[in-house]
Motif scaffolding. Sequence first.
Motif, PDB file in Angstrom:
ATOM      1  N   SER A   1       0.277  -9.304  -4.893  1.00  0.00           N
ATOM      2  CA  SER A   1       1.074 -10.243  -5.684  1.00  0.00           C
ATOM      3  C   SER A   1       1.138 -11.585  -4.974  1.00  0.00           C
TER       4      SER A   1
ATOM      5  N   SER B   1      -4.180  -4.568  -8.968  1.00  0.00           N
ATOM      6  CA  SER B   1      -3.874  -3.287  -8.340  1.00  0.00           C
ATOM      7  C   SER B   1      -5.086  -2.373  -8.400  1.00  0.00           C
TER       8      SER B   1
ATOM      9  N   SER C   1      -2.841   3.700  -3.162  1.00  0.00           N
ATOM     10  CA  SER C   1      -2.605   2.625  -4.128  1.00  0.00           C
ATOM     11  C   SER C   1      -2.367   1.317  -3.392  1.00  0.00           C
ATOM     12  N   CYS C   2      -2.762   0.224  -4.022  1.00  0.00           N
ATOM     13  CA  CYS C   2      -2.572  -1.099  -3.428  1.00  0.00           C
ATOM     14  C   CYS C   2      -2.324  -2.104  -4.538  1.00  0.00           C
ATOM     15  N   THR C   3      -1.279  -2.893  -4.389  1.00  0.00           N
ATOM     16  CA  THR C   3      -0.961  -3.946  -5.351  1.00  0.00           C
ATOM     17  C   THR C   3      -0.801  -5.265  -4.615  1.00  0.00           C
TER      18      THR C   3
ATOM     19  N   GLU D   1       0.847  -1.189   0.000  1.00  0.00           N
ATOM     20  CA  GLU D   1       0.000   0.000   0.000  1.00  0.00           C
ATOM     21  C   GLU D   1       0.882   1.239   0.000  1.00  0.00           C
TER      22      GLU D   1
ATOM     23  N   THR E   1      -6.531   1.730  -7.073  1.00  0.00           N
ATOM     24  CA  THR E   1      -6.285   3.016  -6.441  1.00  0.00           C
ATOM     25  C   THR E   1      -7.584   3.487  -5.792  1.00  0.00           C
TER      26      THR E   1
END
Length: 116
Positions: free
Chosen positions: A25, A77, A21-23, A6, A79
């Motif tokens: 994986s 991802s 933002s957050c990704t 984040e 936002t």
Amino acid sequence: QVHLVESGGGTVQPGGSLTLSCTASGSTYPLNNMGWHRQVPGKERELLAVMQATGGTYYHDAVKGRFTIARADAENSVTLQMNSLKPEDTGVYLCYFADQFLSITWGQGTQVTVSS
């Protein structure tokens, strides 16, 4: 194992804007939905915004018309564009990822402070 990163928290004056933002994986299974909760000390965690794999969205009434969740370019991802921020928006914003089996992974959270 799913890992969430984040970014984007901070301090802003009332009426200002921030983008989180957050990704995610490392998921073995495809996305079902991901989004953001807000945690304030002494209160229950609130679900603020959801992006479904289908593209559908959900917003808490408190943020409708002010916050927008969107897919980012990277896979898994999202936002969260936050406009017209209010002091009551202050809290720790936690991203989550839910896979097709609705197994949920949480991010560590990012602090958002709205103060003059």
